[in-house]
Design a protein around this motif. Structure first.
Motif, PDB file in Angstrom:
ATOM      1  N   ASP A 206      17.650  40.378 -40.177  1.00 13.79           N
ATOM      2  CA  ASP A 206      15.829  40.943 -40.035  1.00 13.79           C
ATOM      3  C   ASP A 206      16.106  42.351 -40.216  1.00 13.79           C
ATOM      4  O   ASP A 206      16.737  43.056 -39.698  1.00 13.79           O
ATOM      5  CB  ASP A 206      15.685  40.394 -38.600  1.00 13.79           C
ATOM      6  CG  ASP A 206      15.452  38.932 -38.496  1.00 13.79           C
ATOM      7  OD1 ASP A 206      15.197  38.154 -39.376  1.00 13.79           O
ATOM      8  OD2 ASP A 206      15.251  38.555 -37.359  1.00 13.79           O
ATOM      9  N   ALA A 207      14.992  42.613 -40.637  1.00 17.77           N
ATOM     10  CA  ALA A 207      14.793  44.308 -41.187  1.00 17.77           C
ATOM     11  C   ALA A 207      13.528  44.337 -41.127  1.00 17.77           C
ATOM     12  O   ALA A 207      12.567  43.634 -41.694  1.00 17.77           O
ATOM     13  CB  ALA A 207      15.576  44.614 -42.345  1.00 17.77           C
ATOM     14  N   ASP A 208      13.137  45.876 -40.928  1.00 21.80           N
ATOM     15  CA  ASP A 208      11.658  46.291 -40.976  1.00 21.80           C
ATOM     16  C   ASP A 208      11.641  47.347 -42.174  1.00 21.80           C
ATOM     17  O   ASP A 208      12.642  48.301 -42.326  1.00 21.80           O
ATOM     18  CB  ASP A 208      11.334  47.235 -39.679  1.00 21.80           C
ATOM     19  CG  ASP A 208      10.935  46.010 -38.584  1.00 21.80           C
ATOM     20  OD1 ASP A 208      10.760  44.942 -38.999  1.00 21.80           O
ATOM     21  OD2 ASP A 208      10.837  46.492 -37.463  1.00 21.80           O
ATOM     22  N   ASN A 209      10.729  47.469 -42.859  1.00 26.20           N
ATOM     23  CA  ASN A 209      10.471  48.574 -43.763  1.00 26.20           C
ATOM     24  C   ASN A 209       9.981  49.769 -42.989  1.00 26.20           C
ATOM     25  O   ASN A 209       8.984  49.446 -41.978  1.00 26.20           O
ATOM     26  CB  ASN A 209       9.263  48.383 -44.962  1.00 26.20           C
ATOM     27  CG  ASN A 209       9.707  47.004 -45.725  1.00 26.20           C
ATOM     28  OD1 ASN A 209      10.760  47.119 -46.534  1.00 26.20           O
ATOM     29  ND2 ASN A 209       8.870  46.163 -45.844  1.00 26.20           N
ATOM     30  N   LEU A 210      10.322  50.878 -43.338  1.00 28.87           N
ATOM     31  CA  LEU A 210       9.581  52.149 -42.682  1.00 28.87           C
ATOM     32  C   LEU A 210       9.302  53.032 -43.883  1.00 28.87           C
ATOM     33  O   LEU A 210      10.175  53.076 -44.835  1.00 28.87           O
ATOM     34  CB  LEU A 210      10.726  52.734 -41.875  1.00 28.87           C
ATOM     35  CG  LEU A 210      11.182  51.920 -40.549  1.00 28.87           C
ATOM     36  CD1 LEU A 210      12.253  52.970 -39.887  1.00 28.87           C
ATOM     37  CD2 LEU A 210      10.048  51.705 -39.777  1.00 28.87           C
ATOM     38  N   VAL A 211       8.091  53.713 -43.538  1.00 31.71           N
ATOM     39  CA  VAL A 211       7.710  54.627 -44.491  1.00 31.71           C
ATOM     40  C   VAL A 211       7.196  55.857 -44.028  1.00 31.71           C
ATOM     41  O   VAL A 211       6.676  55.754 -42.795  1.00 31.71           O
ATOM     42  CB  VAL A 211       6.277  54.059 -45.337  1.00 31.71           C
ATOM     43  CG1 VAL A 211       6.062  54.870 -46.522  1.00 31.71           C
ATOM     44  CG2 VAL A 211       6.569  52.671 -46.029  1.00 31.71           C
ATOM     45  N   PHE A 212       7.799  56.789 -44.360  1.00 36.80           N
ATOM     46  CA  PHE A 212       7.434  58.037 -43.826  1.00 36.80           C
ATOM     47  C   PHE A 212       6.872  59.071 -44.789  1.00 36.80           C
ATOM     48  O   PHE A 212       7.198  59.187 -45.950  1.00 36.80           O
ATOM     49  CB  PHE A 212       8.849  58.837 -43.343  1.00 36.80           C
ATOM     50  CG  PHE A 212       9.483  57.989 -42.284  1.00 36.80           C
ATOM     51  CD1 PHE A 212       9.045  58.206 -40.931  1.00 36.80           C
ATOM     52  CD2 PHE A 212      10.476  57.111 -42.746  1.00 36.80           C
ATOM     53  CE1 PHE A 212       9.952  57.478 -40.078  1.00 36.80           C
ATOM     54  CE2 PHE A 212      11.208  56.256 -41.793  1.00 36.80           C
ATOM     55  CZ  PHE A 212      11.018  56.473 -40.222  1.00 36.80           C
ATOM     56  N   ALA A 213       5.922  59.913 -44.201  1.00 38.75           N
ATOM     57  CA  ALA A 213       5.590  61.223 -45.184  1.00 38.75           C
ATOM     58  C   ALA A 213       5.997  62.552 -44.503  1.00 38.75           C
ATOM     59  O   ALA A 213       5.976  62.462 -43.302  1.00 38.75           O
ATOM     60  CB  ALA A 213       3.967  61.283 -45.509  1.00 38.75           C
ATOM     61  N   LEU A 214       6.466  63.170 -45.443  1.00 37.68           N
ATOM     62  CA  LEU A 214       7.110  64.607 -44.908  1.00 37.68           C
ATOM     63  C   LEU A 214       6.175  65.628 -45.573  1.00 37.68           C
ATOM     64  O   LEU A 214       6.223  65.823 -46.646  1.00 37.68           O
ATOM     65  CB  LEU A 214       8.613  64.568 -45.168  1.00 37.68           C
ATOM     66  CG  LEU A 214       9.731  64.095 -44.261  1.00 37.68           C
ATOM     67  CD1 LEU A 214       9.310  62.577 -43.958  1.00 37.68           C
ATOM     68  CD2 LEU A 214      11.146  64.323 -44.763  1.00 37.68           C
ATOM     69  N   ALA A 215       5.996  66.791 -44.689  1.00 38.33           N
ATOM     70  CA  ALA A 215       5.204  67.827 -45.062  1.00 38.33           C
ATOM     71  C   ALA A 215       5.954  68.900 -44.661  1.00 38.33           C
ATOM     72  O   ALA A 215       5.928  69.001 -43.307  1.00 38.33           O
ATOM     73  CB  ALA A 215       3.501  67.897 -44.686  1.00 38.33           C
ATOM     74  N   ALA A 216       6.134  69.860 -45.451  1.00 35.93           N
ATOM     75  CA  ALA A 216       6.782  71.095 -44.915  1.00 35.93           C
ATOM     76  C   ALA A 216       6.191  71.803 -43.965  1.00 35.93           C
ATOM     77  O   ALA A 216       5.032  71.944 -43.818  1.00 35.93           O
ATOM     78  CB  ALA A 216       7.033  72.230 -46.269  1.00 35.93           C
ATOM     79  N   LYS A 217       6.936  72.427 -42.875  1.00 34.08           N
ATOM     80  CA  LYS A 217       6.479  73.073 -41.876  1.00 34.08           C
ATOM     81  C   LYS A 217       5.740  74.475 -42.158  1.00 34.08           C
ATOM     82  O   LYS A 217       6.296  75.005 -43.064  1.00 34.08           O
ATOM     83  CB  LYS A 217       7.414  73.345 -40.583  1.00 34.08           C
ATOM     84  CG  LYS A 217       7.380  72.069 -39.888  1.00 34.08           C
ATOM     85  CD  LYS A 217       8.458  72.357 -38.878  1.00 34.08           C
ATOM     86  CE  LYS A 217       8.446  71.069 -37.802  1.00 34.08           C
ATOM     87  NZ  LYS A 217       9.422  71.169 -36.744  1.00 34.08           N
TER      88      LYS A 217
END
Ligand SMILES: C[S@@+](CC[C@H](N)C(=O)[O-])C[C@H]1O[C@@H](n2cnc3c(N)ncnc32)[C@H](O)[C@@H]1O
Length: 217
Positions: A206-217
């Motif tokens: 079993d697994a989850d998809n994870l989605v991340f958005a990264l914006a520069a600090k």
């Protein structure tokens, strides 16, 4: 992983990670890379690290982006251009080869040898199955290198989370905590999605998809 591991996977066509239809989560969250306007007024140039022959490149090109990729396996890149029905120019370099055609440029060789001047300015990074392909501590090295060569360009990351005791990687489990530890010094991180991976990972866990958005600090 050793380079020979990946070369062997491509030679034997053991590429279960490849998605013939491309990734639906890219389509869903592309605005984080491309902007809200469609078509966008400014040219987007997207870096796709560890790109394999992903169909997501065709999708990004269809949206008017330029795409720069990095991939170890020449087998993968020959197939990528064949499947795009495009005849590339191939230029040997000190670091490998560069395959190029119109708005698409792929650096064939070890991503760790590339510099920011090799890839040029990019407006975003699309990481699907790249971070998860690498074991720690190579993952730490990759994250730092990616920040350096893209000059902290915004990222869209698609990863998996599962119980690492259930299966050896790759793909490795890369959860929110890991993404934070790798990137929070340089980026604001937003988790866009956690959803069940239908059918599990490799049909085994079993697994989850994870989605991340990264914006520069
Ligand atoms: C799990 S696959 C993902 C491919 C692609 N992102 C996709 O979604 O289909 C990981 C890819 O990274 C490539 N790779 C592994 N190590 C690399 C390195 N050091 N430099 C460039 N590419 C590498 C492998 O050859 C393989 O094609």
């Amino acid at each position: 992983m050793e380079h020979s591991f990946w070369h062997s996977k491509w030679q034997k066509n053991e590429i279960g990670f490849h998605e013939p239809e491309g990734n639906a989560l890219l389509v869903k969250y592309a605005s984080y890379l491309l902007g809200e306007d469609s078509p966008s007024t400014s040219l987007k140039r997207i870096f796709v690290p560890l790109c394999g022959k992903t169909r997501d490149i065709a999708w990004l090109l269809s949206k008017g982006c330029e795409v720069v990729g990095a991939e170890l396996s020449e087998v993968a890149i020959i197939q990528l251009f064949e499947e795009l029905d495009a005849e590339p120019t191939v230029t040997p370099t000190a670091k490998g080869k560069v395959y190029a055609k119109d708005g698409l440029t792929i650096h064939v060789g070890d991503i760790f040898k590339l510099t920011s001047s090799d890839i040029g300015d990019v407006t975003g990074v699309y990481d699907r199955a790249a971070l998860v392909a690498l074991p720690s501590p190579l993952r730490e090295q990759y994250a730092a290198h990616l920040i350096a060569i893209t000059q902290c360009a915004p990222q869209l990351i698609i990863s998996f989370e599962y119980d690492q005791n259930e299966m050896a990687g790759p793909p490795f489990s890369v959860n929110e905590k890991t993404v934070e530890s790798l990137y929070s010094a340089d980026y604001n991180i937003q988790r866009l999605e956690r959803s069940v991976l239908e059918g599990g990972l490799k049909g085994k866990v079993d697994a989850d998809n994870l989605v991340f958005a990264l914006a520069a600090k």
